[in-house]
Design an enzyme around this catalytic site. Structure first.
Site, PDB file in Angstrom:
ATOM      1  N   PRO A 115       0.857  -1.198   0.000  1.00 39.75           N
ATOM      2  CA  PRO A 115       0.000   0.000   0.000  1.00 39.75           C
ATOM      3  C   PRO A 115       0.891   1.246   0.000  1.00 39.75           C
ATOM      4  O   PRO A 115       1.482   1.588   1.014  1.00 39.75           O
ATOM      5  CB  PRO A 115      -0.796  -0.136   1.300  1.00 39.75           C
ATOM      6  CG  PRO A 115       0.050  -0.998   2.178  1.00 39.75           C
ATOM      7  CD  PRO A 115       0.835  -1.910   1.287  1.00 39.75           C
ATOM      8  N   LEU A 116       0.988   1.897  -1.145  1.00 41.27           N
ATOM      9  CA  LEU A 116       1.972   2.956  -1.361  1.00 41.27           C
ATOM     10  C   LEU A 116       1.288   4.312  -1.518  1.00 41.27           C
ATOM     11  O   LEU A 116       0.568   4.544  -2.491  1.00 41.27           O
ATOM     12  CB  LEU A 116       2.799   2.653  -2.613  1.00 41.27           C
ATOM     13  CG  LEU A 116       3.605   1.353  -2.549  1.00 41.27           C
ATOM     14  CD1 LEU A 116       4.015   0.903  -3.946  1.00 41.27           C
ATOM     15  CD2 LEU A 116       4.828   1.545  -1.666  1.00 41.27           C
ATOM     16  N   THR A 117       1.522   5.204  -0.584  1.00 41.83           N
ATOM     17  CA  THR A 117       1.008   6.565  -0.690  1.00 41.83           C
ATOM     18  C   THR A 117       1.720   7.264  -1.837  1.00 41.83           C
ATOM     19  O   THR A 117       2.954   7.334  -1.862  1.00 41.83           O
ATOM     20  CB  THR A 117       1.254   7.333   0.621  1.00 41.83           C
ATOM     21  OG1 THR A 117       0.496   6.711   1.654  1.00 41.83           O
ATOM     22  CG2 THR A 117       0.841   8.785   0.489  1.00 41.83           C
ATOM     23  N   ALA A 148      -3.028   3.958   1.257  1.00 46.99           N
ATOM     24  CA  ALA A 148      -3.832   4.225   2.447  1.00 46.99           C
ATOM     25  C   ALA A 148      -5.004   5.121   2.050  1.00 46.99           C
ATOM     26  O   ALA A 148      -4.806   6.239   1.579  1.00 46.99           O
ATOM     27  CB  ALA A 148      -2.971   4.903   3.506  1.00 46.99           C
ATOM     28  N   GLN A 190      -6.884  -0.511   1.172  1.00 49.83           N
ATOM     29  CA  GLN A 190      -6.384  -0.333   2.536  1.00 49.83           C
ATOM     30  C   GLN A 190      -7.175   0.777   3.227  1.00 49.83           C
ATOM     31  O   GLN A 190      -7.177   1.923   2.784  1.00 49.83           O
ATOM     32  CB  GLN A 190      -4.897   0.006   2.567  1.00 49.83           C
ATOM     33  CG  GLN A 190      -4.357  -0.050   3.998  1.00 49.83           C
ATOM     34  CD  GLN A 190      -2.926   0.416   4.126  1.00 49.83           C
ATOM     35  OE1 GLN A 190      -2.637   1.565   3.854  1.00 49.83           O
ATOM     36  NE2 GLN A 190      -2.040  -0.476   4.543  1.00 49.83           N
ATOM     37  N   HIS A 272      -5.560  -0.844   8.070  1.00 46.67           N
ATOM     38  CA  HIS A 272      -4.232  -0.279   8.339  1.00 46.67           C
ATOM     39  C   HIS A 272      -4.061  -0.105   9.848  1.00 46.67           C
ATOM     40  O   HIS A 272      -4.574   0.830  10.448  1.00 46.67           O
ATOM     41  CB  HIS A 272      -4.110   1.065   7.628  1.00 46.67           C
ATOM     42  CG  HIS A 272      -2.693   1.564   7.495  1.00 46.67           C
ATOM     43  ND1 HIS A 272      -1.652   1.099   8.270  1.00 46.67           N
ATOM     44  CD2 HIS A 272      -2.144   2.488   6.662  1.00 46.67           C
ATOM     45  CE1 HIS A 272      -0.534   1.710   7.916  1.00 46.67           C
ATOM     46  NE2 HIS A 272      -0.795   2.563   6.945  1.00 46.67           N
ATOM     47  N   ASN A 275       2.405   1.623  11.361  1.00 49.03           N
ATOM     48  CA  ASN A 275       3.156   2.845  11.039  1.00 49.03           C
ATOM     49  C   ASN A 275       2.709   4.107  11.768  1.00 49.03           C
ATOM     50  O   ASN A 275       2.824   5.217  11.246  1.00 49.03           O
ATOM     51  CB  ASN A 275       3.144   3.087   9.524  1.00 49.03           C
ATOM     52  CG  ASN A 275       3.845   1.984   8.764  1.00 49.03           C
ATOM     53  OD1 ASN A 275       4.601   1.206   9.362  1.00 49.03           O
ATOM     54  ND2 ASN A 275       3.596   1.897   7.474  1.00 49.03           N
ATOM     55  N   TYR A 277      -0.312   5.184  12.742  1.00 50.01           N
ATOM     56  CA  TYR A 277      -1.612   5.793  12.467  1.00 50.01           C
ATOM     57  C   TYR A 277      -2.615   5.365  13.544  1.00 50.01           C
ATOM     58  O   TYR A 277      -2.233   4.751  14.527  1.00 50.01           O
ATOM     59  CB  TYR A 277      -2.039   5.467  11.033  1.00 50.01           C
ATOM     60  CG  TYR A 277      -1.026   6.002  10.034  1.00 50.01           C
ATOM     61  CD1 TYR A 277      -0.807   7.379   9.908  1.00 50.01           C
ATOM     62  CD2 TYR A 277      -0.233   5.145   9.275  1.00 50.01           C
ATOM     63  CE1 TYR A 277       0.153   7.882   9.039  1.00 50.01           C
ATOM     64  CE2 TYR A 277       0.724   5.640   8.404  1.00 50.01           C
ATOM     65  CZ  TYR A 277       0.918   7.010   8.291  1.00 50.01           C
ATOM     66  OH  TYR A 277       1.882   7.506   7.446  1.00 50.01           O
ATOM     67  N   ASN A 332       6.564   7.936  12.770  1.00 50.23           N
ATOM     68  CA  ASN A 332       5.537   8.739  13.444  1.00 50.23           C
ATOM     69  C   ASN A 332       5.679   8.711  14.964  1.00 50.23           C
ATOM     70  O   ASN A 332       4.687   8.721  15.703  1.00 50.23           O
ATOM     71  CB  ASN A 332       4.122   8.314  13.025  1.00 50.23           C
ATOM     72  CG  ASN A 332       3.719   8.898  11.678  1.00 50.23           C
ATOM     73  OD1 ASN A 332       4.128  10.006  11.327  1.00 50.23           O
ATOM     74  ND2 ASN A 332       2.913   8.157  10.925  1.00 50.23           N
ATOM     75  N   THR A 411       9.091  -0.143  -2.904  1.00 55.55           N
ATOM     76  CA  THR A 411       9.781   0.670  -3.900  1.00 55.55           C
ATOM     77  C   THR A 411      10.000  -0.078  -5.209  1.00 55.55           C
ATOM     78  O   THR A 411       9.986   0.532  -6.284  1.00 55.55           O
ATOM     79  CB  THR A 411      11.136   1.153  -3.353  1.00 55.55           C
ATOM     80  OG1 THR A 411      11.894   0.027  -2.900  1.00 55.55           O
ATOM     81  CG2 THR A 411      10.924   2.128  -2.198  1.00 55.55           C
TER      82      THR A 411
END
Length: 452
Positions: A115-117, A148, A190, A272, A275, A277, A332, A411
């Site tokens: 899941p890549l922002t 996300a 996600q 999610h 990370n 959140y 975060n 990536t």
């Protein structure tokens, strides 16, 4: 093997005479006779040993010759870095290419797109035509996990992420899922809420930044690419601690978003919980300082997560639900006093819920800490994904060893829409451009080359 058999046969069938004992009173005829027999045997053994040594040396030379001629050092099934035109590419990914069952779905392979922002949706969080191309170009991955995706109207973490809370957003995602399905792909949405990882310019005026706690993110700034005003800025130092009643409202936000995702054509959803959140802010005690039913012990800190899981399962079915957690990741401003115990508790609590999969980030963005995937494998009975920094060779070995069931690529999925084809062919991978991760046009988004 043949050398071992020959030595074993000789040692089994050659008689060995015990050598005599020599002392001051032991030089008698019997001892002299025994000494002569032994000398004869030793002479024979010496000749035999020379012959056997020559045979062994010849065998070693033959084995070395054949192995070097066939270029299979140590019988390794993997291409060595020195013989590969590109250390990041390989031609043997048999384990990664095997199908995988998740819930009622069969994935074509075990390459999972992370899941890549990427910040390419509109300011109203409607997916764009560029996003249709981006996701459908990666349909060869066994599973695509969407970026996300915002579950609450007016509460954005990344400024320009897709949303899943209204008709316009659902319609936009329907174009994406239709395009992915047209190419035979599988895609999960996600479901995301940023909690304290949000800045006021991304929120509707009447909303406030919320969390499990009153303490904001202190050591990380919000990048300009994540802010609708384009400015790099600190996160609020003090935020609103959700009340128990407000927590229940947020549980329902996840459930409603899950229903919307299925209406948008997604094959399932990933919650999610990683990370730093909102869900992760409840899970880890570096953030969660509550003293009520949602804070303190691991069981209480996990309560919000499990309530969300149960609500989403009730909404769309367990076979359509996955979960992502990151027990070790410090992103975060996150930490936990006992991440292993937390991981094992969550895994055991999930076992009875029979989710489609659990997705565990194995390490930390900032330190060498790793091992969360191993804790999960020992405690979780279902399908397990992991990711964070995998090269193709390690991913293949990890899946082949059944340490996990699939590997999540981030990536590499950005720079290689056709990663599966490149890995299969042993082709060179594209060079990544990190400067375009969070920009708002096609550069670094839809312009990476493919083999075809």
């Amino acid at each position: 093997m043949y050398t071992f058999f020959f030595i074993h046969s000789v040692s089994k069938h050659t008689p060995i005479t015990k050598a005599p004992t020599y002392g001051n009173n032991s030089c008698n005829d019997d001892h002299a006779h025994n000494r002569d027999d032994t000398s004869t045997l030793l002479d024979w053994n010496y000749s035999f040993t020379c012959l056997l040594s020559s045979f062994l040396l010849h065998s070693v030379i033959c084995i070395f010759y054949h192995r070097t001629r066939n270029k299979k050092p140590f019988d390794s099934p993997y291409t060595l870095p020195s013989t590969s035109p590109n250390p990041t590419a390989m031609s043997k990914v048999d384990a990664l290419l095997k199908p995988l069952q998740i819930g009622k779905l069969t994935l074509a392979n075990r390459f999972v797109m992370a899941p890549l922002t990427r910040c390419r949706a509109t300011a109203d969080h409607v997916p764009t035509d560029a996003m249709v191309k981006y996701y459908s170009d990666r349909a060869s991955f066994g599973l695509i996990l969407s970026e996300a995706t915002q579950i609450q109207d007016g509460y954005s973490t990344f400024g320009f992420e897709g949303g899943i809370y209204g008709d316009a957003q659902v319609a936009g995602w329907r174009k994406v899922t239709d395009a992915v399905h047209a190419k035979g792909g599988v895609i999960f949405c996600q479901l995301h809420h940023g909690g304290r990882a949000a800045v006021p310019c991304n929120l509707r005026k009447e909303l406030q930044v919320v969390s499990a706690t009153t303490v904001g993110i202190l050591n990380h700034k919000c990048p300009g690419g994540f802010a609708q005003d384009g400015e790099t800025q600190p996160y609020p130092a003090e935020v609103h601690e959700l009340t128990p009643e407000e927590i229940q409202v947020h549980v329902q936000l996840y459930a409603t978003a899950a229903k919307n995702a299925i209406a948008a054509g997604f094959d399932g959803v990933e919650i999610h919980g990683a990370n730093g959140y909102l869900i992760d802010q409840f899970l880890r005690d570096g953030c969660n300082k509550r003293t009520d039913a949602y804070g303190g012990s691991i069981e209480k800190r996990s309560r919000f997560l499990l309530e969300v899981v149960d609500a989403v399962v009730a909404a769309v079915g367990a076979d359509r639900v996955g979960l992502r957690i990151s027990p070790l990741n410090g992103y975060n401003n996150m930490s936990d006093s006992d991440p292993e115990a937390l991981t094992r508790y969550v895994c055991k609590a999930l076992n009875s819920r029979k989710l489609a999969f659990l997705d565990v980030l194995r390490g930390d963005f900032f330190t060498p800490a790793t091992g969360a995937d191993k804790w999960a494998r020992e405690a979780y009975e279902g399908t397990l994904f992991t990711g964070m920094g995998f090269e193709l060779e390690e991913a293949e070995r990890t899946v082949a060893a059944k340490a996990v069931d699939a590997v999540v690529f981030g990536t590499k999925a950005i720079a290689n829409p056709d990663l599966v084809a490149r890995a299969t062919a042993g082709a060179e991978l594209n060079t990544l451009d990190p400067n375009t991760f969070y920009t708002h046009d096609d550069a670094g988004y839809n312009d990476y080359a493919t083999l075809a």
